[in-house]
Scaffold this motif. Structure first.
Motif, PDB file in Angstrom:
ATOM      1  N   MET A  84     -17.943 -31.128 -32.744  1.00 43.78           N
ATOM      2  CA  MET A  84     -17.932 -29.871 -31.993  1.00 43.78           C
ATOM      3  C   MET A  84     -16.808 -29.873 -30.961  1.00 43.78           C
ATOM      4  SD  MET A  84     -20.736 -27.888 -32.550  1.00 43.78           S
ATOM      5  CE  MET A  84     -22.445 -27.919 -32.979  1.00 43.78           C
ATOM      6  N   ALA A  85     -16.704 -30.990 -30.243  1.00 48.50           N
ATOM      7  CA  ALA A  85     -15.636 -31.081 -29.244  1.00 48.50           C
ATOM      8  C   ALA A  85     -14.282 -30.953 -29.921  1.00 48.50           C
ATOM      9  CB  ALA A  85     -15.751 -32.401 -28.489  1.00 48.50           C
ATOM     10  N   ALA A  86     -14.166 -31.569 -31.124  1.00 46.93           N
ATOM     11  CA  ALA A  86     -12.891 -31.507 -31.831  1.00 46.93           C
ATOM     12  C   ALA A  86     -12.551 -30.075 -32.236  1.00 46.93           C
ATOM     13  CB  ALA A  86     -12.946 -32.397 -33.063  1.00 46.93           C
ATOM     14  N   LEU A  87     -13.579 -29.308 -32.598  1.00 49.21           N
ATOM     15  CA  LEU A  87     -13.337 -27.901 -32.936  1.00 49.21           C
ATOM     16  C   LEU A  87     -12.691 -27.194 -31.746  1.00 49.21           C
ATOM     17  CD1 LEU A  87     -16.625 -26.838 -34.754  1.00 49.21           C
ATOM     18  CD2 LEU A  87     -14.319 -26.746 -35.679  1.00 49.21           C
ATOM     19  N   ALA A  88     -13.277 -27.413 -30.556  1.00 44.90           N
ATOM     20  CA  ALA A  88     -12.718 -26.781 -29.368  1.00 44.90           C
ATOM     21  C   ALA A  88     -11.292 -27.246 -29.134  1.00 44.90           C
ATOM     22  CB  ALA A  88     -13.597 -27.098 -28.159  1.00 44.90           C
ATOM     23  N   VAL A  89     -11.077 -28.559 -29.296  1.00 39.77           N
ATOM     24  CA  VAL A  89      -9.737 -29.098 -29.040  1.00 39.77           C
ATOM     25  C   VAL A  89      -8.731 -28.495 -30.018  1.00 39.77           C
ATOM     26  CG1 VAL A  89      -8.341 -31.179 -29.090  1.00 39.77           C
ATOM     27  CG2 VAL A  89     -10.570 -31.213 -28.000  1.00 39.77           C
ATOM     28  N   ALA A  90      -9.141 -28.330 -31.281  1.00 35.69           N
ATOM     29  CA  ALA A  90      -8.204 -27.780 -32.268  1.00 35.69           C
ATOM     30  C   ALA A  90      -7.777 -26.372 -31.871  1.00 35.69           C
ATOM     31  CB  ALA A  90      -8.868 -27.769 -33.642  1.00 35.69           C
ATOM     32  N   ILE A  91      -8.739 -25.578 -31.432  1.00 37.44           N
ATOM     33  CA  ILE A  91      -8.384 -24.208 -31.036  1.00 37.44           C
ATOM     34  C   ILE A  91      -7.465 -24.223 -29.815  1.00 37.44           C
ATOM     35  CG2 ILE A  91      -9.329 -22.053 -30.172  1.00 37.44           C
ATOM     36  CD1 ILE A  91     -11.820 -22.673 -31.846  1.00 37.44           C
ATOM     37  N   LEU A  92      -7.815 -25.083 -28.857  1.00 40.69           N
ATOM     38  CA  LEU A  92      -6.963 -25.177 -27.666  1.00 40.69           C
ATOM     39  C   LEU A  92      -5.566 -25.635 -28.041  1.00 40.69           C
ATOM     40  CD1 LEU A  92      -9.335 -26.839 -25.074  1.00 40.69           C
ATOM     41  CD2 LEU A  92      -8.617 -24.477 -25.221  1.00 40.69           C
ATOM     42  N   ALA A  93      -5.510 -26.603 -28.953  1.00 39.66           N
ATOM     43  CA  ALA A  93      -4.207 -27.146 -29.333  1.00 39.66           C
ATOM     44  C   ALA A  93      -3.350 -26.070 -29.968  1.00 39.66           C
ATOM     45  CB  ALA A  93      -4.409 -28.311 -30.289  1.00 39.66           C
ATOM     46  N   PHE A  94      -3.991 -25.217 -30.763  1.00 44.05           N
ATOM     47  CA  PHE A  94      -3.227 -24.157 -31.408  1.00 44.05           C
ATOM     48  C   PHE A  94      -2.544 -23.278 -30.361  1.00 44.05           C
ATOM     49  CE2 PHE A  94      -2.894 -19.899 -33.241  1.00 44.05           C
ATOM     50  CZ  PHE A  94      -2.126 -20.193 -34.348  1.00 44.05           C
ATOM     51  N   HIS A  95      -3.330 -22.871 -29.340  1.00 38.47           N
ATOM     52  CA  HIS A  95      -2.730 -22.036 -28.292  1.00 38.47           C
ATOM     53  C   HIS A  95      -1.673 -22.796 -27.516  1.00 38.47           C
ATOM     54  CE1 HIS A  95      -5.313 -18.728 -28.948  1.00 38.47           C
ATOM     55  NE2 HIS A  95      -6.378 -19.482 -28.868  1.00 38.47           N
ATOM     56  N   HIS A  96      -1.974 -24.053 -27.257  1.00 40.69           N
ATOM     57  CA  HIS A  96      -1.038 -24.870 -26.491  1.00 40.69           C
ATOM     58  C   HIS A  96       0.303 -24.947 -27.224  1.00 40.69           C
ATOM     59  CE1 HIS A  96       0.071 -28.227 -23.822  1.00 40.69           C
ATOM     60  NE2 HIS A  96       0.674 -28.714 -24.882  1.00 40.69           N
ATOM     61  N   LEU A  97       0.242 -25.259 -28.502  1.00 36.34           N
ATOM     62  CA  LEU A  97       1.476 -25.439 -29.247  1.00 36.34           C
ATOM     63  C   LEU A  97       2.179 -24.108 -29.479  1.00 36.34           C
ATOM     64  CD1 LEU A  97       0.063 -28.048 -31.745  1.00 36.34           C
ATOM     65  CD2 LEU A  97       1.686 -28.470 -29.912  1.00 36.34           C
ATOM     66  N   GLU A  98       1.400 -23.057 -29.759  1.00 38.89           N
ATOM     67  CA  GLU A  98       2.018 -21.750 -29.983  1.00 38.89           C
ATOM     68  C   GLU A  98       2.751 -21.273 -28.741  1.00 38.89           C
ATOM     69  OE1 GLU A  98       2.490 -19.358 -32.439  1.00 38.89           O
ATOM     70  OE2 GLU A  98       2.114 -21.159 -33.625  1.00 38.89           O
ATOM     71  N   SER A  99       2.090 -21.443 -27.563  1.00 39.50           N
ATOM     72  CA  SER A  99       2.715 -20.937 -26.346  1.00 39.50           C
ATOM     73  C   SER A  99       3.964 -21.715 -26.008  1.00 39.50           C
ATOM     74  CB  SER A  99       1.729 -21.021 -25.187  1.00 39.50           C
ATOM     75  OG  SER A  99       1.506 -22.374 -24.872  1.00 39.50           O
ATOM     76  N   ARG A 100       4.130 -22.885 -26.606  1.00 38.73           N
ATOM     77  CA  ARG A 100       5.354 -23.649 -26.381  1.00 38.73           C
ATOM     78  C   ARG A 100       6.301 -23.517 -27.565  1.00 38.73           C
ATOM     79  NH1 ARG A 100       1.545 -25.069 -23.503  1.00 38.73           N
ATOM     80  NH2 ARG A 100       1.735 -26.012 -21.443  1.00 38.73           N
ATOM     81  N   GLY A 101       6.114 -22.464 -28.305  1.00 35.42           N
ATOM     82  CA  GLY A 101       7.073 -22.132 -29.355  1.00 35.42           C
ATOM     83  C   GLY A 101       7.024 -23.038 -30.554  1.00 35.42           C
TER      84      GLY A 101
END
Lengths: 509, 524
Positions: A84-101
């Protein structure tokens, strides 16, 4: 291996197959969004595997899959928590990486993040099912090795500011060096245990302990060294030095990962190890844990008072929280102790994930307006990781600030939130174990903790700019981020107001 | 059911206030007013349905399992004492709303949300009979109060809010430990995990553990009360809070501490309370005198009123730990009377600050000519606060002193000095602010002249004044309402005392010989 054994480790197999699948997918088709979708699907499949294995476990509740793993309901519960925690991290990571181009920049490979993430989860799930020193060590290392590149992941995208890259590298190097040290210590500890007991699986170690009694010097020394290695991963004082720097420098999703999955898995493993080998009967280890717990609560909270950086603040607060958890852990031999540890761990993982999720999303939203380059940001009000950045957030983005406020209140242990029930468990455990000094440390630590949680909360509530048209300053968070934070908050309130739901589940383990 | 309905009305009213303000500015006040009136109607219904003198002690109770794992239930009940406190809570909530009807401009909906949630938490505190639930509400009332201070407070609001919260929260954690320990000891003896107050009353405690657990409860309640070494949060919080927040704090939240002592500490730990009584009485007397001295030394009018609260609540502590019916009746009366008079004083200070933009009495003076109505009302409540015979506060303080004198002459005599102090600070406040020469530095903005209290404010004040006069002239209904609850709380204590005195017959039983506060007409 029999069919039952293979079926019992189905979650691990699903994860492993998923990693291979994702690697193949990436080598044929690079796509950030596709990688995320596959990752989420793999994690969901793992969840399903956990539940179906849990439903099919024999009445004894335990399946020993070879000598290395032993799957039971508790282990599966922890697997579910980690996934479950990993699911949250994956979503966060997507935004993190997208916002950094990530998708636009040349030479950035965001898909690797998810492979590494799945490797960490695989390590964590192996760790919580380990029943042998070899599997313990291997899964600990698997988790560690996948974490090093994750910590330094910012270096990959050339769009991220150089400042972030420097900090990220620093954090990866620190974690690598100190983690290697702790690994060496625990390996040496395992060797000593082997020398004393002649076996590497937990049950044999338990038998050796029973036959020799607690006086065996070599065995105790080995276990102590192993415990130091564990304390390192849990960042208990005095083995906490790495925590704030690593937490601060790492990409925020990775910080979330290291604070929840890595620590949670080690707590789960320690709980199983202590119960199976009956280490609670060794006064040396209990005393050591008690001293480290008290020191963590006091030092963690005291140092957090001084922090202006939200990530460092949460890092110190997580040190203190593991200290509280150890109070419950110390009566872990009883069923109630287990229940208390698990409840507190769920509360901790949930709340920490939520808090870091908000920090991560806020920073992502602010990313385009932050100058790049190697220099630190001069103005604290523009650095999205400074407390100052959150000034008046409640009036600008009420929803997000409400969620963050509830997370902070949960960390502070205020009723209506899951954190309060967790704290209540800690108190109940402390009273049951009659550990009055530790309870005093909990009270002092909580009072100190209130100060910085409240300061952050009140910073969000400040109304220096009284004008009503603050809306342009609102923080734009993507819908999936909002859903994630909202879900976490809802769970936090649900288990805070109706804790019996979760208690029933834990008691059924 | 009525109790749960009151709490639900307040909670939902808060949410409604927040929501309607978005669509219609100002509507949140009406939503707040409506939910307060509805709760008052529900409470009146409770009063009507109560059958005094029946064998059943609790007027109404509601018990629903909540966390069966720990034997925790959602257990609300009300008796005479609880009813008095509920009436005070809701009535003062209404008073605070009416007095500050147009004070709040910033995020009004959220203000009234917090306002009603504080009240809901307090109602929960006064009705919860499950210790976990009690603690739960005890904390729930703090968060919105924190918001009220931190967002709508005056210049030092953040500091004051954090201080307020840390003091109360840290001390209540001690209480939580004590609660859990009490439950655990009871569990070891009976094999049953329960947080039910009525069952925990029977817990058999060893003297040492009873002593420590009693201290855990006492510290939490003493911080709230506040008693002297633990009072430092109060002047800051009261001074920095917005007027409505100060009214809530002074009139209601302080009473939760006294209520907790009477409802929980005394009956749960009778032996330890008897042992501790001299210390607690001394703390009470010191609070009385210390609060009075500090109040006299203040220039900030709101701080003065805040310190006067410390002094008045000292009487409550003194009376409670005199451990006899007369003194405790006095303490309960003091809780009600102090709630009324201090709320009015804070409202007056708030009204002055609204008009003069200062709380500093050195910049006031001679206000009587400009604000005759406000000044006259201020005079009334100032003399009420100093204990003028004929008003509720006098009855209360007189009974407390009367009841405690038989227990400890010296402490009581010392506390009585506080009455002198009260006269000093109350009259000094009147003198400095309302009489004499005007010392105001009039700016251009003030040239328009000051506006006296309008009809709404005057009416609210007069209703309060009428209540105080009523309490002063005919206090018996309050005594009758509270008497069964007090008797019940005191029963374990008197049982212990009786056991002690039967062992040593030479011990004087002065306290027992004082006249009991029953209806004179009923005694043959």
């Amino acid at each position: 291996m029999t069919r039952e054994e293979l079926f019992a480790i189905l979650p691990l197999l699903v994860l492993t197959a998923g990693i291979v699948l994702l690697m193949l997918q990436v080598s044929f088709h690079r796509g950030h969004r596709a990688a995320l979708v596959t990752t989420l699907a793999i994690l969901a499949a793992t969840l399903w595997a956990c539940f179906s294995v849990g439903a099919a476990l024999p009445t004894s509740g335990t399946v020993a899959a070879t000598g290395l793993f032993s799957v039971d309901h508790t282990a599966l519960f922890f697997c579910v928590l980690m996934v479950m925690a990993a699911l949250a991290v994956a979503i966060l990571a997507f935004h993190h990486l997208e916002s950094r181009g990530a998708s636009r920049a040349v030479g950035s490979y965001p898909e690797e993040f998810y492979i590494l993430l799945l490797l960490v989860i695989l390590g964590a799930c192996c760790l919580v099912t380990a029943s042998h020193f070899a599997s313990l060590f291997l899964s600990l290392e698997l988790m560690g090795l996948a974490l090093y590149p994750l910590l330094g992941f910012t270096v990959v995208g050339d769009q991220s500011p150089q400042r972030d890259q420097l900090l990220s590298l620093e954090s990866a190097m620190k974690y690598l060096l100190l983690s290697a040290l702790s690994t060496a210590l625990s390996l040496f500890g395992i060797a000593l245990v082997f020398a004393a007991s002649g076996a590497l699986d937990f049950s044999a170690a338990a038998a050796a302990l029973r036959s020799t009694g607690p006086s065996a010097g070599i065995l105790t020394a080995g276990l102590t060294l192993l415990l130091i290695g564990v304390a390192f991963k849990l960042s208990l004082v005095p083995f906490h030095i790495w925590t704030p720097d690593v937490y601060q420098g790492a990409p925020t999703p990775v910080t979330t990962l290291i604070a929840t999955v890595s620590k949670g898995a080690v707590v789960a493993l320690t709980l199983r190890f202590f119960t199976q080998v009956d280490l609670f009967s060794l006064p040396v280890l209990s005393t050591m844990l008690a001293v480290m717990a008290a020191a963590s609560m006091l030092v963690g909270n005291l140092l957090a008072l001084q922090q202006g950086n939200v990530k460092r603040l949460l890092a110190y607060s997580s040190i203190a929280h593991i200290g509280y958890l150890i109070v419950a852990f110390l009566i872990g031999a009883s069923a109630f102790g287990q229940e208390a540890v698990i409840y507190y761990l769920v509360a901790y993982v949930l709340t920490t994930t939520g808090a870091f999720a908000v920090v991560s999303l806020v920073a992502d939203a602010a990313q385009p307006s932050i100058p790049g380059g190697p220099q630190p940001i001069g103005n604290a009000g523009e650095d999205p990781f400074q407390v100052e950045f959150y000034r008046g957030l409640f009036w600008r983005s009420p929803g997000l600030a409400c969620c963050f406020g509830l997370m902070l209140l949960s960390l502070a242990g205020i009723p209506l939130t899951i954190g309060f029930i967790g704290k209540f468990y800690v108190f109940a455990a402390g009273v049951q174990g009659q550990m009055w000094l530790l309870l005093a440390a909990v009270v002092i630590g909580s009072a100190l903790g209130l100060y910085y949680y409240l300061r952050l909360l009140l910073t969000m509530l400040q109304r220096d700019s009284e004008s009503r048209d603050l809306e342009p300053g609102a923080i734009q968070v993507a819908v999936s981020g909002q859903v994630l934070v909202g879900t976490l908050t809802a769970i936090l309130l649900l288990f805070g107001i109706f804790p019996q739901l979760l208690i029933n589940w834990i008691n059924a383990l | 059911m009525t109790l749960a309905a009151i709490i639900a009305v307040l909670f939902l009213g808060g949410v409604a206030a927040w929501l309607v303000e978005r669509y219609r500015p100002g509507a949140s006040r009406w939503a707040t007013l409506a939910s307060l009136v509805v709760s008052l109607v529900l409470l009146a219904q409770l009063w009507a349905s109560a059958t005094p003198g029946s064998a059943h002690h609790w007027w109404q109770s509601l018990e629903v399992a909540w966390i069966p794992r720990f034997g925790i239930s959602f257990f609300l009940a009300v008796d005479g004492l609880g009813f008095l406190m509920l009436a005070l809570t809701l009535f003062m909530g209404l008073f605070g709303l009416v007095m500050t009807w147009s004070d709040i401009r910033f995020r009004r909906g959220f203000f009234y949300f917090n306002y009603l949630w504080t009240l809901a938490g307090v109602v929960g505190v006064f009705t919860a009979l499950d210790l976990f639930l009690f603690f739960f509400f005890w904390e729930v009332m703090l968060i919105p109060m924190l918001m009220l201070i931190a967002v709508w407070g005056h210049e030092e609001r953040t500091f004051a809010a954090i201080k307020f919260f840390i003091f109360t929260q840290a001390s209540s954690l001690l209480m939580l430990i004590a609660i859990v320990a009490l439950v655990y000891i009871h569990f070891n003896a009976s094999g049953q995990v329960t947080f039910n107050y009525l069952e925990l009353l029977d817990a058999q405690l060893s003297p040492v553990s009873a002593w420590w657990l009693m201290l855990g409860f006492f510290v939490a309640f003493a911080v709230k009360l506040p008693a002297v070494p633990l009072h430092t949060w109060l002047p800051d919080a009261h001074t920095q809070a917005p007027t409505a927040g100060s009214i809530l704090l002074a009139a209601i939240l302080l009473k939760t501490g006294a209520y907790g002592l009477l409802r929980f500490t005394l009956p749960l730990f009778p032996d330890a309370s008897i042992q501790f009584a001299p210390v607690a009485m001394a703390i009470g007397a010191i609070s009385v005198v210390y609060g009075a001295i500090l109040a006299f030394a203040q220039r900030d009018m709101k701080r003065l009123v805040a310190y006067s609260s410390v002094s008045h609540m000292g009487f409550v502590l003194l009376g409670l730990y005199a451990l006899n019916t007369v003194a405790i009746q006095g303490a309960v009366m003091q809780m009600v009377a102090h709630g009324l008079s201090t709320a009015a004083l804070f409202a007056i200070v708030g009204a002055l600050q609204h008009r003069l933009h200062t709380r500093n009495m050195e910049q006031m003076g001679g206000l009587w000519t400009e604000l005759p109505r406000l000044s006259a009302i201020a005079l009334f409540f100032a003399v009420a606060s100093l204990g003028l015979p004929g008003l509720g506060n006098f009855v209360a303080e007189f009974l407390v002193l009367l009841g405690s004198f038989g227990v400890d002459h010296w402490i009581t005599a010392f506390a009585a000095l506080g009455m002198v102090g009260a006269a000093l600070y109350a009259l000094a406040m009147m003198q400095r602010a309302f009489f004499g020469e005007s010392r105001r530095t009039t700016t251009a903005a003030d040239q328009k002249g000051l506006v006296d209290l309008d009809l709404r404010e005057t009416l609210a004040m007069l209703v309060l004044a009428a209540f105080l006069v009523f309490l002063g002239l005919r206090p018996q209904p309050v005594f009758d309402t509270a008497a069964p609850a007090i008797a019940r709380s005191l029963a374990p204590v008197t049982a212990v005392e009786a056991a002690v005195t039967s062992n040593s017959t030479d011990r004087p039983t002065t306290a027992a010989n004082w006249p009991a506060a029953t209806h004179r007409g009923e005694t043959p």
